[in-house]
Each structure stands twice: as C-alpha cells, then as structure tokens.
Design a protein around this motif. Structure first.
Motif, PDB file in Angstrom:
ATOM      1  N   CYS A   1       0.827  -1.214   0.000  1.00  0.00           N
ATOM      2  CA  CYS A   1       0.000   0.000   0.000  1.00  0.00           C
ATOM      3  C   CYS A   1       0.859   1.262   0.000  1.00  0.00           C
ATOM      4  CB  CYS A   1      -0.961  -0.003   1.184  1.00  0.00           C
ATOM      5  SG  CYS A   1      -2.383  -1.108   0.954  1.00  0.00           S
ATOM      6  N   ARG A   2       2.015   1.198   0.655  1.00  0.00           N
ATOM      7  CA  ARG A   2       2.909   2.352   0.597  1.00  0.00           C
ATOM      8  C   ARG A   2       3.454   2.523  -0.825  1.00  0.00           C
ATOM      9  NH1 ARG A   2       8.243   3.946   4.277  1.00  0.00           N
ATOM     10  NH2 ARG A   2       9.273   5.124   2.644  1.00  0.00           N
ATOM     11  N   ALA A   3       3.819   1.408  -1.475  1.00  0.00           N
ATOM     12  CA  ALA A   3       4.309   1.490  -2.855  1.00  0.00           C
ATOM     13  C   ALA A   3       3.219   2.030  -3.770  1.00  0.00           C
ATOM     14  CB  ALA A   3       4.772   0.118  -3.325  1.00  0.00           C
ATOM     15  N   ARG A   4       1.988   1.576  -3.568  1.00  0.00           N
ATOM     16  CA  ARG A   4       0.875   2.063  -4.373  1.00  0.00           C
ATOM     17  C   ARG A   4       0.673   3.560  -4.158  1.00  0.00           C
ATOM     18  NH1 ARG A   4      -5.441  -0.078  -4.184  1.00  0.00           N
ATOM     19  NH2 ARG A   4      -6.373   1.836  -4.984  1.00  0.00           N
ATOM     20  N   LEU A   5       0.758   4.017  -2.905  1.00  0.00           N
ATOM     21  CA  LEU A   5       0.608   5.437  -2.613  1.00  0.00           C
ATOM     22  C   LEU A   5       1.666   6.244  -3.356  1.00  0.00           C
ATOM     23  CD1 LEU A   5      -0.590   7.820  -1.034  1.00  0.00           C
ATOM     24  CD2 LEU A   5       0.927   7.203   0.872  1.00  0.00           C
ATOM     25  N   GLY A   6       2.907   5.775  -3.330  1.00  0.00           N
ATOM     26  CA  GLY A   6       3.970   6.490  -4.035  1.00  0.00           C
ATOM     27  C   GLY A   6       3.727   6.545  -5.537  1.00  0.00           C
ATOM     28  N   LEU A   7       3.312   5.418  -6.123  1.00  0.00           N
ATOM     29  CA  LEU A   7       3.047   5.386  -7.565  1.00  0.00           C
ATOM     30  C   LEU A   7       1.907   6.334  -7.938  1.00  0.00           C
ATOM     31  CD1 LEU A   7       3.322   1.541  -8.240  1.00  0.00           C
ATOM     32  CD2 LEU A   7       4.884   3.312  -9.070  1.00  0.00           C
ATOM     33  N   GLU A   8       0.862   6.377  -7.110  1.00  0.00           N
ATOM     34  CA  GLU A   8      -0.277   7.242  -7.417  1.00  0.00           C
ATOM     35  C   GLU A   8       0.083   8.711  -7.244  1.00  0.00           C
ATOM     36  OE1 GLU A   8      -4.037   4.267  -6.617  1.00  0.00           O
ATOM     37  OE2 GLU A   8      -3.324   5.491  -4.949  1.00  0.00           O
ATOM     38  N   LEU A   9       0.902   9.029  -6.242  1.00  0.00           N
ATOM     39  CA  LEU A   9       1.356  10.415  -6.089  1.00  0.00           C
ATOM     40  C   LEU A   9       2.174  10.851  -7.307  1.00  0.00           C
ATOM     41  CD1 LEU A   9       2.368  10.511  -2.313  1.00  0.00           C
ATOM     42  CD2 LEU A   9       0.579  11.899  -3.402  1.00  0.00           C
ATOM     43  N   MET A  10       3.017   9.962  -7.812  1.00  0.00           N
ATOM     44  CA  MET A  10       3.803  10.279  -9.000  1.00  0.00           C
ATOM     45  C   MET A  10       2.922  10.501 -10.219  1.00  0.00           C
ATOM     46  SD  MET A  10       6.918   7.527  -8.566  1.00  0.00           S
ATOM     47  CE  MET A  10       7.530   7.841 -10.204  1.00  0.00           C
ATOM     48  N   ARG A  11       1.797   9.801 -10.285  1.00  0.00           N
ATOM     49  CA  ARG A  11       0.916   9.854 -11.452  1.00  0.00           C
ATOM     50  C   ARG A  11       0.005  11.079 -11.435  1.00  0.00           C
ATOM     51  NH1 ARG A  11      -0.494   9.726 -16.034  1.00  0.00           N
ATOM     52  NH2 ARG A  11      -1.990   8.312 -17.012  1.00  0.00           N
ATOM     53  N   LEU A  12      -0.251  11.678 -10.275  1.00  0.00           N
ATOM     54  CA  LEU A  12      -1.247  12.738 -10.175  1.00  0.00           C
ATOM     55  C   LEU A  12      -0.985  13.954 -11.072  1.00  0.00           C
ATOM     56  CD1 LEU A  12      -2.313  12.773  -6.411  1.00  0.00           C
ATOM     57  CD2 LEU A  12      -3.608  12.005  -8.399  1.00  0.00           C
ATOM     58  N   PRO A  13       0.244  14.453 -11.185  1.00  0.00           N
ATOM     59  CA  PRO A  13       0.443  15.605 -12.085  1.00  0.00           C
ATOM     60  C   PRO A  13       0.044  15.304 -13.527  1.00  0.00           C
ATOM     61  CG  PRO A  13       2.305  15.391 -10.600  1.00  0.00           C
ATOM     62  CD  PRO A  13       1.470  14.153 -10.415  1.00  0.00           C
ATOM     63  N   ASP A  14       0.376  14.109 -14.022  1.00  0.00           N
ATOM     64  CA  ASP A  14      -0.014  13.750 -15.393  1.00  0.00           C
ATOM     65  C   ASP A  14      -1.529  13.627 -15.520  1.00  0.00           C
ATOM     66  OD1 ASP A  14       2.584  13.695 -16.318  1.00  0.00           O
ATOM     67  OD2 ASP A  14       2.848  11.555 -15.948  1.00  0.00           O
ATOM     68  N   LEU A  15      -2.176  13.044 -14.500  1.00  0.00           N
ATOM     69  CA  LEU A  15      -3.636  12.928 -14.531  1.00  0.00           C
ATOM     70  C   LEU A  15      -4.293  14.305 -14.545  1.00  0.00           C
ATOM     71  CD1 LEU A  15      -4.194   9.991 -11.988  1.00  0.00           C
ATOM     72  CD2 LEU A  15      -4.446   9.910 -14.473  1.00  0.00           C
ATOM     73  N   TYR A  16      -3.704  15.223 -13.813  1.00  0.00           N
ATOM     74  CA  TYR A  16      -4.225  16.597 -13.765  1.00  0.00           C
ATOM     75  C   TYR A  16      -4.184  17.229 -15.156  1.00  0.00           C
ATOM     76  CZ  TYR A  16      -4.788  21.397 -12.008  1.00  0.00           C
ATOM     77  OH  TYR A  16      -5.238  22.679 -11.758  1.00  0.00           O
ATOM     78  N   GLU A  17      -3.067  17.031 -15.849  1.00  0.00           N
ATOM     79  CA  GLU A  17      -2.938  17.599 -17.194  1.00  0.00           C
ATOM     80  C   GLU A  17      -3.837  16.871 -18.200  1.00  0.00           C
ATOM     81  OE1 GLU A  17      -1.418  20.360 -17.814  1.00  0.00           O
ATOM     82  OE2 GLU A  17      -0.864  20.455 -15.694  1.00  0.00           O
ATOM     83  N   GLU A  18      -3.968  15.560 -18.045  1.00  0.00           N
ATOM     84  CA  GLU A  18      -4.825  14.810 -18.958  1.00  0.00           C
ATOM     85  C   GLU A  18      -6.291  15.191 -18.776  1.00  0.00           C
ATOM     86  OE1 GLU A  18      -3.949  10.567 -19.059  1.00  0.00           O
ATOM     87  OE2 GLU A  18      -1.889  11.024 -18.489  1.00  0.00           O
ATOM     88  N   CYS A  19      -6.680  15.514 -17.540  1.00  0.00           N
ATOM     89  CA  CYS A  19      -8.044  15.993 -17.300  1.00  0.00           C
ATOM     90  C   CYS A  19      -8.260  17.350 -17.970  1.00  0.00           C
ATOM     91  CB  CYS A  19      -8.325  16.098 -15.802  1.00  0.00           C
ATOM     92  SG  CYS A  19      -8.672  14.513 -15.004  1.00  0.00           S
ATOM     93  N   ALA A  20      -7.197  18.148 -18.044  1.00  0.00           N
ATOM     94  CA  ALA A  20      -7.314  19.446 -18.728  1.00  0.00           C
ATOM     95  C   ALA A  20      -7.658  19.233 -20.194  1.00  0.00           C
ATOM     96  CB  ALA A  20      -6.010  20.229 -18.587  1.00  0.00           C
ATOM     97  N   LEU A  21      -7.055  18.208 -20.810  1.00  0.00           N
ATOM     98  CA  LEU A  21      -7.351  17.915 -22.213  1.00  0.00           C
ATOM     99  C   LEU A  21      -8.787  17.447 -22.402  1.00  0.00           C
ATOM    100  CD1 LEU A  21      -4.060  16.022 -23.166  1.00  0.00           C
ATOM    101  CD2 LEU A  21      -4.633  18.408 -23.607  1.00  0.00           C
ATOM    102  N   ALA A  22      -9.378  16.932 -21.317  1.00  0.00           N
ATOM    103  CA  ALA A  22     -10.743  16.418 -21.395  1.00  0.00           C
ATOM    104  C   ALA A  22     -11.790  17.495 -21.107  1.00  0.00           C
ATOM    105  CB  ALA A  22     -10.925  15.259 -20.419  1.00  0.00           C
ATOM    106  N   LEU A  23     -11.360  18.704 -20.813  1.00  0.00           N
ATOM    107  CA  LEU A  23     -12.320  19.753 -20.449  1.00  0.00           C
ATOM    108  C   LEU A  23     -13.340  20.007 -21.556  1.00  0.00           C
ATOM    109  CD1 LEU A  23     -10.067  22.337 -18.587  1.00  0.00           C
ATOM    110  CD2 LEU A  23     -11.893  20.932 -17.621  1.00  0.00           C
TER     111      LEU A  23
END
Length: 295
Positions: free
Chosen positions: A46-68
């Motif tokens: 779960c700690r490894a998963r938390l780290g992977l998801e934190l790393m992914r959040l900036p890209d998800l934020y930008e990809e959501c911008a493309l979906a606006l």
C-alpha cells in the motif's frame, strides 16, 4: 519499547491502506489486510501504491485538462478559457479541483506538523513534496485516510480520461516470489476485442495479458480469494465463450468458430456452454504463434 500510534514500534499491525481496505471489503474480514510494521500504518504494497499514485497525479491533472472540452456531463462555459460558449466538461473540471485540493491539504499538514517549507502550489511541486515525506506520512495516524483519498481521486481522474473504464475484478495474491501485492483483472465490457489485463498493485512490472491467466491462475497463492474465469471440475478447467473472448481479446463469434473447427470438448451447466481449457489453449496459442510469425 516506544509506543507509536497505539502500537509498540516493531509490532505488526493491520494495514490501513486503500488496497488492504479493498481486500477486506472483498473478503469481508480483517484477515485479508496485509501486515504493516509499526510505526508504519501502511504495508509495503500500500505504501508502494501510494507512491506510484502520487507520481501519477500531475499527469492525470494535465490529462483531465485535455478532457475539459470532451464528452461528459457538460454545461455552457460563459466566461474564461479561449473559446467562451463552447461545451465544458464539468466533471473534468471538478476532478482537477479535487485533485489539487487533496494535494494541497496533505501538503499543508506536513508543513504544519513537520515545519517543512511550503512547496509551490502546483501539482508537480505538491506531488514531489509529498513523495519526499511519504515515509513519515505512512506512520501518521491519518495514513489510511491519505491512502484512500489519493486512490479515490486517481479513480475519478481515470474515469474522466477514459470513460470506458475497465471493470476491476479481484484475482488474488501476486504469484511472483516474495511479492505481497494483490492482482486485479481489468475487463472492458465496451471493448470486447481488447484482452483483459492483470496487474499487481505493488509492482507494475508484474503484469499479464488475459490469455496468460490460464497458466497464471494455477500459481495464485493458496488461501487468497482468487476468482478464476473458469470453473474447475476434477482437475479440469472449463471456460465460457464470454470469458475466452475477454481473456484473449477476440470476438465471441470467433470463439464459436474455433470451437467448431477444432472440435473443442464442451459441457453445459445451467444453460451455458463451457469449453475444455487444454483445447482452448492449444488452438489459440497456435493462432497467436502463427500471427507472430506472419508479422
């Protein structure tokens, strides 16, 4: 011995992470939570998963911008943006707001309790900041809430980016030696020609395509809540046409064609037809090898 979060350091406590909570919900019992080594309140997976998801959040934020401006619940955007009046994906905007809010809130907690300098307020800086403190966060009494919030906002963002999100099916414990992760199969009901994908929540390198599941399922650790896509009777595995289509990423009509041409053994239970695993495997592995040679 030092007392930390209600447990002495070095003691084993049930993990509070999102992954283990999901395991508990699926198995209806705390025994399905992996152990965490106090003072940590998150297990290694779960700690490894938390780290992977934190790393992914900036890209998800930008990809959501493309979906606006993409499909989804819409409202007319009457101000701001380059094209006022154009359709506006409200869900994508809400997810971006939620994502930034989650990162900002947890960063503020670290700043307040650890006296760390506040990071810049953008997703990349906030994500890096939390990753720097993820070890401390894993021992915080609210570690479980952090893990849940991050996992929830990741799921929301992925649904915006890919509305045809795959249905997640718990498979069981990871089969790789020494790995404490859990396997999940992703099945796309709206994309029957794409094979299912089986991934580990602790190590992204532990990844298999659906047609490999027939071999993989035999290695799932005993005692897990493995849910094979096939029934097992007297050591023989029988697979439905629908599951063959999903696992191999082929059209259901092709399944019936192969079954007829290759004369697969079959049996009928509760009105459904199931095919012999060995026959399915032999035909479709041969088909795959032929396709690779031709390519």
């Amino acid at each position: 011995m030092q007392e930390v979060n209600g447990a002495a350091a070095g003691f084993v406590v049930p993990c509070r992470g999102a992954g283990c909570r999901a395991r508990e919900a699926a198995g209806r019992g705390k025994q399905h939570r992996r152990p965490a080594q106090a003072p940590a309140l998150l297990c290694t997976a779960c700690r490894a998963r938390l780290g992977l998801e934190l790393m992914r959040l900036p890209d998800l934020y930008e990809e959501c911008a493309l979906a606006l401006g993409a499909s989804g619940p819409r409202r007319e955007k009457v101000s701001g943006g380059p094209l006022p009046g154009m359709p506006f994906n409200a869900t994508a905007a809400d997810v971006r707001t939620a994502l930034m809010g989650v990162l900002s809130t947890w960063a503020a907690l670290v700043v307040q309790e650890r006296g760390a300098p506040a990071p810049r307020r953008d997703t990349a800086a906030l994500s890096r900041f939390l990753l720097q403190h993820v070890g401390w966060l894993a021992t915080h009494p609210a570690a479980g809430e952090l893990s849940e919030e991050i996992a929830r906002v990741v799921r929301r963002a992925r649904r915006v980016i890919d509305p045809d999100a795959a249905r997640q099916v718990a498979v069981g414990g990871c089969v790789e030696p020494g790995c404490t992760g859990s396997l999940t199969a992703a099945v796309r009901a709206q994309a029957p020609h794409e094979p299912a994908e089986i991934t580990c929540d602790a190590d992204a390198a532990h990844h298999w395509l659906g047609h490999q599941w027939l071999q993989l399922s035999r290695r799932v650790r005993p005692g897990t809540d493995a849910r094979a896509a096939a029934g097992t009777v007297a050591g023989t595995r029988w697979i439905s046409a629908a599951d063959i289509a999903r696992l191999w990423g082929i059209a259901p009509g092709s399944v019936y064609r192969h079954a007829s041409q290759a004369q697969w053994r079959r049996q009928t239970r509760t009105g459904r037809t199931y095919y012999h695993e060995a026959d399915v495997q032999r035909t479709l592995e041969s088909r795959k090898a032929t396709a690779n040679t031709a390519g």
